[in-house]
Design a protein around this motif. Structure first.
Motif, PDB file in Angstrom:
ATOM      1  N   PHE A 136      16.566  10.886 -19.572  1.00 46.83           N
ATOM      2  CA  PHE A 136      17.669  11.187 -18.656  1.00 46.83           C
ATOM      3  C   PHE A 136      17.159  11.820 -17.368  1.00 46.83           C
ATOM      4  N   GLU A 137      16.302  12.832 -17.486  1.00 48.73           N
ATOM      5  CA  GLU A 137      15.775  13.513 -16.302  1.00 48.73           C
ATOM      6  C   GLU A 137      14.930  12.565 -15.453  1.00 48.73           C
ATOM      7  N   ALA A 138      14.158  11.706 -16.106  1.00 48.64           N
ATOM      8  CA  ALA A 138      13.333  10.752 -15.368  1.00 48.64           C
ATOM      9  C   ALA A 138      14.205   9.761 -14.599  1.00 48.64           C
ATOM     10  N   THR A 139      15.281   9.295 -15.232  1.00 47.15           N
ATOM     11  CA  THR A 139      16.166   8.332 -14.573  1.00 47.15           C
ATOM     12  C   THR A 139      16.890   8.968 -13.397  1.00 47.15           C
ATOM     13  N   VAL A 140      17.477  10.114 -13.621  1.00 52.23           N
ATOM     14  CA  VAL A 140      18.190  10.809 -12.542  1.00 52.23           C
ATOM     15  C   VAL A 140      17.210  11.215 -11.441  1.00 52.23           C
ATOM     16  N   GLY A 141      16.053  11.710 -11.823  1.00 51.06           N
ATOM     17  CA  GLY A 141      15.046  12.096 -10.845  1.00 51.06           C
ATOM     18  C   GLY A 141      14.589  10.922  -9.994  1.00 51.06           C
ATOM     19  N   THR A 142      14.397   9.767 -10.617  1.00 56.80           N
ATOM     20  CA  THR A 142      13.980   8.578  -9.871  1.00 56.80           C
ATOM     21  C   THR A 142      15.040   8.170  -8.860  1.00 56.80           C
ATOM     22  N   VAL A 143      16.299   8.194  -9.271  1.00 60.26           N
ATOM     23  CA  VAL A 143      17.390   7.852  -8.349  1.00 60.26           C
ATOM     24  C   VAL A 143      17.429   8.845  -7.193  1.00 60.26           C
ATOM     25  N   LEU A 144      17.337  10.126  -7.498  1.00 62.72           N
ATOM     26  CA  LEU A 144      17.400  11.146  -6.441  1.00 62.72           C
ATOM     27  C   LEU A 144      16.219  11.034  -5.477  1.00 62.72           C
TER      28      LEU A 144
ATOM     29  N   VAL B 147      -3.573  -2.890 -21.780  1.00 61.44           N
ATOM     30  CA  VAL B 147      -2.896  -2.886 -20.484  1.00 61.44           C
ATOM     31  C   VAL B 147      -2.732  -1.441 -20.024  1.00 61.44           C
ATOM     32  N   GLN B 148      -3.175  -1.139 -18.834  1.00 63.00           N
ATOM     33  CA  GLN B 148      -3.039   0.210 -18.293  1.00 63.00           C
ATOM     34  C   GLN B 148      -1.601   0.368 -17.782  1.00 63.00           C
ATOM     35  N   SER B 149      -0.770   0.979 -18.600  1.00 60.47           N
ATOM     36  CA  SER B 149       0.665   1.034 -18.330  1.00 60.47           C
ATOM     37  C   SER B 149       1.002   1.707 -17.005  1.00 60.47           C
ATOM     38  N   VAL B 150       0.407   2.841 -16.729  1.00 62.62           N
ATOM     39  CA  VAL B 150       0.725   3.564 -15.490  1.00 62.62           C
ATOM     40  C   VAL B 150       0.317   2.737 -14.281  1.00 62.62           C
ATOM     41  N   ARG B 151      -0.851   2.145 -14.341  1.00 59.00           N
ATOM     42  CA  ARG B 151      -1.322   1.305 -13.229  1.00 59.00           C
ATOM     43  C   ARG B 151      -0.406   0.094 -13.050  1.00 59.00           C
ATOM     44  N   MET B 152       0.027  -0.514 -14.152  1.00 60.96           N
ATOM     45  CA  MET B 152       0.917  -1.672 -14.070  1.00 60.96           C
ATOM     46  C   MET B 152       2.274  -1.287 -13.492  1.00 60.96           C
ATOM     47  N   LYS B 153       2.767  -0.107 -13.835  1.00 61.06           N
ATOM     48  CA  LYS B 153       4.039   0.340 -13.270  1.00 61.06           C
ATOM     49  C   LYS B 153       3.912   0.528 -11.761  1.00 61.06           C
ATOM     50  N   ALA B 154       2.797   1.099 -11.313  1.00 58.13           N
ATOM     51  CA  ALA B 154       2.569   1.282  -9.881  1.00 58.13           C
ATOM     52  C   ALA B 154       2.426  -0.070  -9.181  1.00 58.13           C
TER      53      ALA B 154
ATOM     54  N   GLY C  22       0.818  -1.218   0.000  1.00 63.83           N
ATOM     55  CA  GLY C  22       0.000   0.000   0.000  1.00 63.83           C
ATOM     56  C   GLY C  22       0.848   1.263   0.000  1.00 63.83           C
ATOM     57  N   PHE C  23       1.894   1.276   0.825  1.00 66.29           N
ATOM     58  CA  PHE C  23       2.787   2.435   0.891  1.00 66.29           C
ATOM     59  C   PHE C  23       3.446   2.673  -0.465  1.00 66.29           C
ATOM     60  N   ALA C  24       3.971   1.600  -1.078  1.00 68.38           N
ATOM     61  CA  ALA C  24       4.695   1.738  -2.341  1.00 68.38           C
ATOM     62  C   ALA C  24       3.771   2.151  -3.481  1.00 68.38           C
ATOM     63  N   TYR C  25       2.542   1.660  -3.480  1.00 68.68           N
ATOM     64  CA  TYR C  25       1.591   2.039  -4.527  1.00 68.68           C
ATOM     65  C   TYR C  25       1.316   3.546  -4.467  1.00 68.68           C
ATOM     66  N   GLY C  26       1.073   4.060  -3.268  1.00 65.70           N
ATOM     67  CA  GLY C  26       0.864   5.493  -3.094  1.00 65.70           C
ATOM     68  C   GLY C  26       2.119   6.291  -3.390  1.00 65.70           C
ATOM     69  N   TYR C  27       3.277   5.786  -2.971  1.00 63.56           N
ATOM     70  CA  TYR C  27       4.560   6.439  -3.212  1.00 63.56           C
ATOM     71  C   TYR C  27       4.806   6.597  -4.708  1.00 63.56           C
ATOM     72  N   TYR C  28       4.533   5.550  -5.462  1.00 60.76           N
ATOM     73  CA  TYR C  28       4.736   5.613  -6.907  1.00 60.76           C
ATOM     74  C   TYR C  28       3.883   6.727  -7.511  1.00 60.76           C
ATOM     75  N   HIS C  29       2.605   6.745  -7.161  1.00 63.18           N
ATOM     76  CA  HIS C  29       1.703   7.742  -7.746  1.00 63.18           C
ATOM     77  C   HIS C  29       2.060   9.161  -7.314  1.00 63.18           C
ATOM     78  N   LEU C  30       2.473   9.315  -6.081  1.00 61.90           N
ATOM     79  CA  LEU C  30       2.767  10.651  -5.555  1.00 61.90           C
ATOM     80  C   LEU C  30       4.128  11.186  -6.021  1.00 61.90           C
TER      81      LEU C  30
ATOM     82  N   LEU D  62       6.884   9.189  -8.014  1.00 64.02           N
ATOM     83  CA  LEU D  62       7.584   8.677  -9.188  1.00 64.02           C
ATOM     84  C   LEU D  62       6.823   8.889 -10.493  1.00 64.02           C
ATOM     85  N   LYS D  63       5.517   8.771 -10.460  1.00 64.02           N
ATOM     86  CA  LYS D  63       4.727   8.944 -11.682  1.00 64.02           C
ATOM     87  C   LYS D  63       4.919  10.323 -12.315  1.00 64.02           C
ATOM     88  N   PRO D  64       4.993  11.414 -11.548  1.00 64.59           N
ATOM     89  CA  PRO D  64       5.215  12.725 -12.179  1.00 64.59           C
ATOM     90  C   PRO D  64       6.531  12.818 -12.951  1.00 64.59           C
TER      91      PRO D  64
END
Length: 188
Positions: free
Chosen positions: A34-42, A126-133, A15-23, A25-27
């Motif tokens: 490049f920005e998405a990869t670096v941003g995700t790591v940060l 397949v709902q890609s965003v939902r599957m990623k979360a 539950g925590f990770a699902y909300g974390y992704y949407h809040l 990582l999804k943006p």
């Protein structure tokens, strides 16, 4: 007791990770690669640091573990820890469940489809965003179960997450990215 603890921790982390992704990582997906990869790591490393500090403040910075006192098995002169066998059985079972889930279920096929071509998967329904979360949440729940097994054998403290993350990445690379049996062998 142990199974109940694993179910509770895995559910809480899912539950925590699902909300974390949407809040958080999804943006980042709207950025260039490049920005998405670096941003995700940060974002994830920053979260690790914040959670370590909050945990140290709330629970203290001392090492703790869950002592599980089980009889040792003796085979002649060989002594085998029952706790270690239980942990090994848990890891093998977790790996088998993950492998079967990813190879033989709709969820696993959807994860692989989104990984290979998110747009193509979305065209196929397949709902890609939902599957990623869900994938992020599933992986986090799996790590939570592994953490419970880890703490049965080793003491933990709030600041050890980064070192374990480096070990996990090494195991993934040595075992082969996307190869669960290889990761299991590399971990051993």
């Amino acid at each position: 007791y142990l199974a109940g603890l694993n179910i509770f921790v895995a559910s809480l982390m899912f539950g925590f990770a699902y909300g974390y992704y949407h809040l958080l990582l999804k943006p980042l997906a709207t950025r260039n690669h490049f920005e998405a990869t670096v941003g995700t790591v940060l974002v994830t490393v920053g979260t690790l640091m914040m959670l370590s500090d909050v945990t140290a403040k709330l629970a203290g910075a001392t090492q703790r573990n869950i002592p599980l006192r089980l009889e040792a098995l003796e085979f002649g002169e060989i002594v085998v820890s029952t706790t270690q066998l239980l942990i090994l059985a848990g890891i093998v079972a977790l790996t088998v469940v993950m492998h079967l889930t990813l190879k033989h279920t709709w969820f696993g096929r959807a994860i692989r489809a989104v990984t290979q071509d998110a747009t193509g998967a979305q065209i196929c329904g397949v709902q890609s965003v939902r599957m990623k979360a869900l994938t992020f949440a599933f992986g986090s729940a799996t790590v939570a179960v592994a953490a419970v097994l880890y703490v049965l054998s080793f003491p933990v403290d709030p600041t050890m997450g980064f070192g374990l993350t480096v070990k996990a990445f090494t195991i993934i690379v040595v075992g082969g990215v996307g190869n669960l049996p290889g990761a299991l062998l590399a971990g051993v």
